[in-house]
Design a protein around this motif. Structure first.
Motif, PDB file in Angstrom:
ATOM      1  N   GLU A  58       0.810  -1.212   0.000  1.00  0.00           N
ATOM      2  CA  GLU A  58       0.000   0.000   0.000  1.00  0.00           C
ATOM      3  C   GLU A  58       0.846   1.266   0.000  1.00  0.00           C
ATOM      4  O   GLU A  58       0.343   2.350  -0.265  1.00  0.00           O
ATOM      5  CB  GLU A  58      -0.919   0.022   1.230  1.00  0.00           C
ATOM      6  CG  GLU A  58      -1.882  -1.130   1.287  1.00  0.00           C
ATOM      7  CD  GLU A  58      -2.595  -1.232   2.622  1.00  0.00           C
ATOM      8  OE1 GLU A  58      -2.293  -0.434   3.535  1.00  0.00           O
ATOM      9  OE2 GLU A  58      -3.450  -2.116   2.754  1.00  0.00           O
ATOM     10  N   LEU A  59       2.124   1.137   0.310  1.00  0.00           N
ATOM     11  CA  LEU A  59       3.022   2.278   0.420  1.00  0.00           C
ATOM     12  C   LEU A  59       4.264   2.012  -0.430  1.00  0.00           C
ATOM     13  O   LEU A  59       5.003   1.071  -0.167  1.00  0.00           O
ATOM     14  CB  LEU A  59       3.412   2.474   1.884  1.00  0.00           C
ATOM     15  CG  LEU A  59       4.181   3.711   2.275  1.00  0.00           C
ATOM     16  CD1 LEU A  59       3.381   4.969   1.958  1.00  0.00           C
ATOM     17  CD2 LEU A  59       4.483   3.688   3.765  1.00  0.00           C
ATOM     18  N   LEU A  78       0.159  10.092  -1.834  1.00  0.00           N
ATOM     19  CA  LEU A  78      -0.703   9.171  -1.099  1.00  0.00           C
ATOM     20  C   LEU A  78      -1.541   9.928  -0.075  1.00  0.00           C
ATOM     21  O   LEU A  78      -2.730   9.652   0.090  1.00  0.00           O
ATOM     22  CB  LEU A  78       0.150   8.111  -0.403  1.00  0.00           C
ATOM     23  CG  LEU A  78      -0.582   6.973   0.283  1.00  0.00           C
ATOM     24  CD1 LEU A  78      -1.287   6.112  -0.739  1.00  0.00           C
ATOM     25  CD2 LEU A  78       0.398   6.141   1.083  1.00  0.00           C
ATOM     26  N   PHE A  84      -4.987   5.753   2.280  1.00  0.00           N
ATOM     27  CA  PHE A  84      -4.348   4.909   3.284  1.00  0.00           C
ATOM     28  C   PHE A  84      -5.245   4.829   4.521  1.00  0.00           C
ATOM     29  O   PHE A  84      -5.932   5.779   4.868  1.00  0.00           O
ATOM     30  CB  PHE A  84      -2.965   5.438   3.668  1.00  0.00           C
ATOM     31  CG  PHE A  84      -3.002   6.812   4.270  1.00  0.00           C
ATOM     32  CD1 PHE A  84      -3.001   7.919   3.459  1.00  0.00           C
ATOM     33  CD2 PHE A  84      -3.059   6.987   5.637  1.00  0.00           C
ATOM     34  CE1 PHE A  84      -3.065   9.187   4.015  1.00  0.00           C
ATOM     35  CE2 PHE A  84      -3.108   8.244   6.191  1.00  0.00           C
ATOM     36  CZ  PHE A  84      -3.116   9.343   5.372  1.00  0.00           C
TER      37      PHE A  84
END
Length: 98
Positions: A58-59, A78, A84
């Motif tokens: 996700e990162l 992001l 997130f």
């Protein structure tokens, strides 16, 4: 000689831990490398959650010399997308047992 020693010591904190070094002047601030603590502060999440997000994919993460780092531009993108999960918005943390 003293000037060189003073410049070298500026990079160390009182506890003996190395402080984050500023990005070189020719490197744009958007491409600045961040450590996990800086990413956690920017995203308002815990430091272990940064690694959880990293392992989930996700990162976006980069690795150099056996260490992980994150580009500031990617973290800010992001953050702007709000894609997130925040630790504080977790339903388990929002409700407390009576």
């Amino acid at each position: 000689m003293r000037l060189i020693v003073r410049q070298e010591l500026k990079g160390y904190s009182v506890q003996g831990q190395r402080l984050p070094t500023p990005s070189p002047p020719d490197q744009p601030e958007a491409d600045q490398a961040l450590n996990s603590r800086q990413v956690a502060t920017l995203l308002d999440i815990s430091q272990p959650h940064v690694y959880t997000m990293m392992h989930r994919g996700e990162l976006p993460t980069h690795r150099r010399a056996g260490r992980y780092f994150w580009k500031k531009s990617e973290v800010m993108a992001l953050l702007q997308q709000q894609t997130f999960p925040r630790m504080a918005s977790s339903p388990q943390l929002a409700t407390s047992p009576a």
